[in-house]
Design a protein around this motif. Structure first.
Motif, PDB file in Angstrom:
ATOM      1  N   GLN A 254      45.173  51.405  34.505  1.00  0.00           N
ATOM      2  CA  GLN A 254      46.556  51.417  34.034  1.00  0.00           C
ATOM      3  C   GLN A 254      47.534  50.603  34.892  1.00  0.00           C
ATOM      4  O   GLN A 254      48.738  50.862  34.878  1.00  0.00           O
ATOM      5  N   ILE A 255      47.036  49.618  35.644  1.00  0.00           N
ATOM      6  CA  ILE A 255      47.907  48.755  36.438  1.00  0.00           C
ATOM      7  C   ILE A 255      47.412  47.316  36.351  1.00  0.00           C
ATOM      8  O   ILE A 255      46.327  47.036  35.826  1.00  0.00           O
ATOM      9  N   SER A 256      48.211  46.405  36.887  1.00  0.00           N
ATOM     10  CA  SER A 256      47.766  45.054  37.205  1.00  0.00           C
ATOM     11  C   SER A 256      47.856  44.896  38.712  1.00  0.00           C
ATOM     12  O   SER A 256      48.841  45.312  39.322  1.00  0.00           O
TER      13      SER A 256
ATOM     14  N   MET B 257      44.742  40.722  38.251  1.00  0.00           N
ATOM     15  CA  MET B 257      43.721  41.450  37.513  1.00  0.00           C
ATOM     16  C   MET B 257      44.376  42.590  36.740  1.00  0.00           C
ATOM     17  O   MET B 257      45.085  43.420  37.322  1.00  0.00           O
ATOM     18  N   VAL B 258      44.164  42.622  35.426  1.00  0.00           N
ATOM     19  CA  VAL B 258      44.668  43.695  34.586  1.00  0.00           C
ATOM     20  C   VAL B 258      43.586  44.764  34.490  1.00  0.00           C
ATOM     21  O   VAL B 258      42.502  44.518  33.956  1.00  0.00           O
TER      22      VAL B 258
ATOM     23  N   CYS C 230      44.456  48.811  27.626  1.00  0.00           N
ATOM     24  CA  CYS C 230      44.075  47.492  27.112  1.00  0.00           C
ATOM     25  C   CYS C 230      42.760  47.039  27.740  1.00  0.00           C
ATOM     26  O   CYS C 230      42.254  47.624  28.702  1.00  0.00           O
ATOM     27  N   THR C 231      42.196  45.971  27.188  1.00  0.00           N
ATOM     28  CA  THR C 231      40.964  45.388  27.709  1.00  0.00           C
ATOM     29  C   THR C 231      41.206  44.790  29.098  1.00  0.00           C
ATOM     30  O   THR C 231      42.161  44.039  29.278  1.00  0.00           O
ATOM     31  N   PRO C 232      40.393  45.108  30.097  1.00  0.00           N
ATOM     32  CA  PRO C 232      40.567  44.512  31.429  1.00  0.00           C
ATOM     33  C   PRO C 232      40.471  42.990  31.367  1.00  0.00           C
ATOM     34  O   PRO C 232      39.748  42.429  30.536  1.00  0.00           O
ATOM     35  N   ALA C 233      41.208  42.330  32.250  1.00  0.00           N
ATOM     36  CA  ALA C 233      41.246  40.860  32.240  1.00  0.00           C
ATOM     37  C   ALA C 233      41.569  40.347  33.635  1.00  0.00           C
ATOM     38  O   ALA C 233      42.071  41.086  34.490  1.00  0.00           O
ATOM     39  N   PHE C 234      41.295  39.061  33.851  1.00  0.00           N
ATOM     40  CA  PHE C 234      41.575  38.426  35.143  1.00  0.00           C
ATOM     41  C   PHE C 234      42.224  37.066  34.894  1.00  0.00           C
ATOM     42  O   PHE C 234      41.852  36.348  33.966  1.00  0.00           O
TER      43      PHE C 234
ATOM     44  N   PHE D 182      55.073  36.521  31.687  1.00  0.00           N
ATOM     45  CA  PHE D 182      53.816  36.334  32.416  1.00  0.00           C
ATOM     46  C   PHE D 182      52.696  36.749  31.479  1.00  0.00           C
ATOM     47  O   PHE D 182      52.476  37.929  31.229  1.00  0.00           O
ATOM     48  N   ARG D 183      51.966  35.762  30.947  1.00  0.00           N
ATOM     49  CA  ARG D 183      50.977  36.019  29.904  1.00  0.00           C
ATOM     50  C   ARG D 183      49.558  35.951  30.478  1.00  0.00           C
ATOM     51  O   ARG D 183      49.214  35.031  31.218  1.00  0.00           O
ATOM     52  N   VAL D 184      48.746  36.943  30.107  1.00  0.00           N
ATOM     53  CA  VAL D 184      47.360  37.023  30.569  1.00  0.00           C
ATOM     54  C   VAL D 184      46.443  37.006  29.354  1.00  0.00           C
ATOM     55  O   VAL D 184      46.535  37.881  28.495  1.00  0.00           O
TER      56      VAL D 184
END
Length: 594
Positions: free
Chosen positions: A307-309, A339-340, A385-389, A422-424
């Protein structure tokens, strides 16, 4: 796609008809605006698109906007060259979906039609009513959403109809900034109502959702050169934010017997968070260049987040990042690793294997590790949401020196700029709907709460900056090197800060507000981090590496990590499972039933 093209045709046709009607009082009898015909072609992308349209004291268009034709240039499989009377527009798709990014996409053009129509409508109404409007900024976002996820977009009856129809809806966000020092609140609200009468808006609302909100103007302080920090600045234009409190950190050794130190500013007893920043660590500096120095660098095995970035930014040194999304990426000075975590992610941070990437100080011959790591809370809508980097290179980070420098030598960088989303990119969904699709699908996550993070280097003892603060923001400054003085307001003295100290400011309720600071007279240079953003709607709870909106959610995640639930916390490629960091020994579950 056909429905979208027909919709675009109706938008531009309606716009031309409206221009013809409203501009008649300003035309001669023989001057008539022709009808608008469209022959736009192109691929309509699935992912969210964001852009801005700015009009500053512009005049109404008095010539026709007839689109005469469209032809392909052959440079890109999607590139289109559109001739509009004496004007030529190139349209294309971004590289990520097969284009060459030679021009705006069809959705960009659609948003620009809404933005320019809104600005024109407001400008014409203000001129007629003698309203002191000097400029309009329209910021637009577009997303595909399900009706059930669009709370507050329409009444319950309409919502039921939308849900019953199935599929996704077009959701367009429109933030309007009205410029004009003499504008009253009543005039602003009236202009907001008029914005909804824009013909393009009315056309789009027939099958889309357009959510409109007023946005406070954000001031950019002009460079004052070598005139001094206050010279040429009138108090009625710039209002210095007062310091609300000072938070002091102590250097804590990261590993007993080692040199690496960490200073934790947030959370603290005085302040739990600043905007979306719920955690802020300042690591180092530590020299790892001498004998045995490699053992002093950071070396953190796989551990979880939810639940953080997480954002890592280095002043010097290097760290190798690996995570359960498959990312394996070193970070060097001036770069960002973001990292999301979303529903759950695992990552490691290794310094030893990246030692060969480090720069050696030409004077001291030291290899120094120095930087910061922040945790940013995700909005409730994005927490699972889906984890992302995402890796951002140093060259991609904007230099804002000219916008904030007041005197002396300054180097300023906008690590996170609140005026630019800020888009990931998020990985492809594993939903049944996506599995049935043969087309590759991507989407984006725009970080919530408009995070602000500036790296401010004050390079000599005459250096000073004034940084604009958007309305409603919580902000704080942290001293990472040297000593500074934060200027006070009319009824508050200035505040001196040293290494490891932070000044927290109250939520900004002023127009044209700035944070003003300078190097302390006894110091030759300093380095300061300014952070902030919109406040959280609810406090966050924290246990070890877990941050959540409830204690129950955190406890559930802790139990899943304890039992190595790979469905939520996958393994990190290249990292032995036995290197994973266990829960703290003093952890006590809320309950035994999970």
């Amino acid at each position: 796609m056909l429905r979208q093209l027909l919709q675009t045709r109706r938008v531009l046709s309606s716009h031309a008809q409206w221009l013809s009607r409203v501009s008649r009082p300003f035309q001669s009898e023989n001057q008539v605006l022709p009808q608008c015909q469209t022959l736009l072609r192109g691929h309509i992308p699935k992912q969210a698109r964001t852009m801005s349209v700015f009009v500053q004291g512009g005049e109404m268009i008095s010539q026709g906007d007839a689109v005469k034709g469209s032809e392909s240039s052959g440079k890109s499989p999607f590139e289109q060259r559109i001739r509009i009377n004496n004007h030529t527009i190139t349209s294309d798709e971004p590289v990520s979906i097969g284009g060459q990014d030679a021009g705006p996409s069809p959705y960009d053009l659609l948003l620009s039609a809404l933005g320019s129509c809104t600005s024109m409508t407001l400008k014409m109404y203000a001129d007629r009513k003698k309203i002191p409007l000097t400029g309009v900024c329209v910021e637009l976002t577009h997303q595909k959403v399900y009706a059930k996820d669009c709370e507050g977009c329409f009444d319950e009856e309409s919502k039921a109809q939308k849900q019953g129809s199935g599929g996704k809806l077009d959701k367009i966000g429109r933030a309007i900034t009205l410029h004009g020092d003499q504008l009253s609140d009543e005039q602003k609200q009236r202009l907001l109502q008029i914005a909804n009468l824009c013909p393009v808006h009315k056309t789009l609302e027939a099958s889309s959702i357009v959510l409109t909100a007023l946005k406070q103007p954000e001031m950019r302080v002009e460079e004052k050169g070598e005139k001094g920090r206050n010279e040429g600045t009138s108090s009625d234009k710039v209002k210095v934010l007062p310091v609300e409190s000072v938070v002091t950190s102590k250097a804590q050794v990261l590993v007993p017997g080692k040199k690496m130190t960490v200073r934790r500013i947030f959370p603290s007893l005085k302040k739990r968070s600043v905007g979306p920043f719920v955690f802020f660590d300042h690591m180092g500096p530590v020299d790892v260049g001498g004998e045995g120095g490699e053992d002093e660098t950071i070396d953190v095995g796989p551990h979880p987040h939810i639940q953080i970035s997480t954002l890592t930014y280095l002043f010097s040194g290097a760290i190798m990042h690996r995570d359960s999304t498959g990312a394996c990426c070193p970070i060097l000075p001036g770069e960002v690793n973001l990292m999301v975590a979303g529903r759950g992610v695992v990552h490691s941070e290794r310094g030893k294997e990246s030692l060969h990437m480090w720069d050696t100080d030409p004077v001291t011959k030291a290899k120094e590790l120095h930087g910061m790591q922040c945790w940013l809370a995700l909005p409730p809508s994005d927490r699972d949401c889906t984890p992302a980097f995402l890796h951002v290179s140093a060259s991609e980070i904007e230099d804002i020196t000219d916008s904030v420098r007041m005197s002396g030598g300054v180097r300023a960088r906008a690590v996170m700029d609140p005026s630019k989303p800020f888009r990931v990119p998020l990985p492809q969904s594993n939903s049944d709907e996506e599995k049935q699709s043969t087309e590759k699908s991507t989407s984006e996550l725009i970080l919530g709460y408009r995070p602000l993070l500036y790296d401010l280097e004050l390079l000599d003892n005459t250096a000073g900056v004034q940084v604009p603060v958007p309305h409603g923001f919580e902000t704080a400054v942290y001293v990472a090197e040297g000593e500074i003085v934060v200027d006070g307001s009319a009824d508050q003295p200035e505040t001196a800060l040293g290494l490891g100290e932070s000044a927290v400011f109250p939520p900004c309720a002023l127009s044209n507000a700035v944070v003003s600071l300078r190097v302390a007279s006894q110091c030759s240079k300093a380095r300061v981090v300014l952070l902030g953003g919109l406040p959280l709607e609810n406090p966050r709870f924290m246990l070890w590496n877990f941050v959540g909106t409830s204690k129950e959610e955190i406890d559930r995640a802790a139990q899943q990590w304890l039992h190595r639930d790979l469905s939520r916390f996958p393994s990190v490629v290249g990292e032995p499972l036995q290197d994973s960091i266990p829960l703290p020994s003093n952890y006590k579950p809320l309950s035994r039933s999970h």
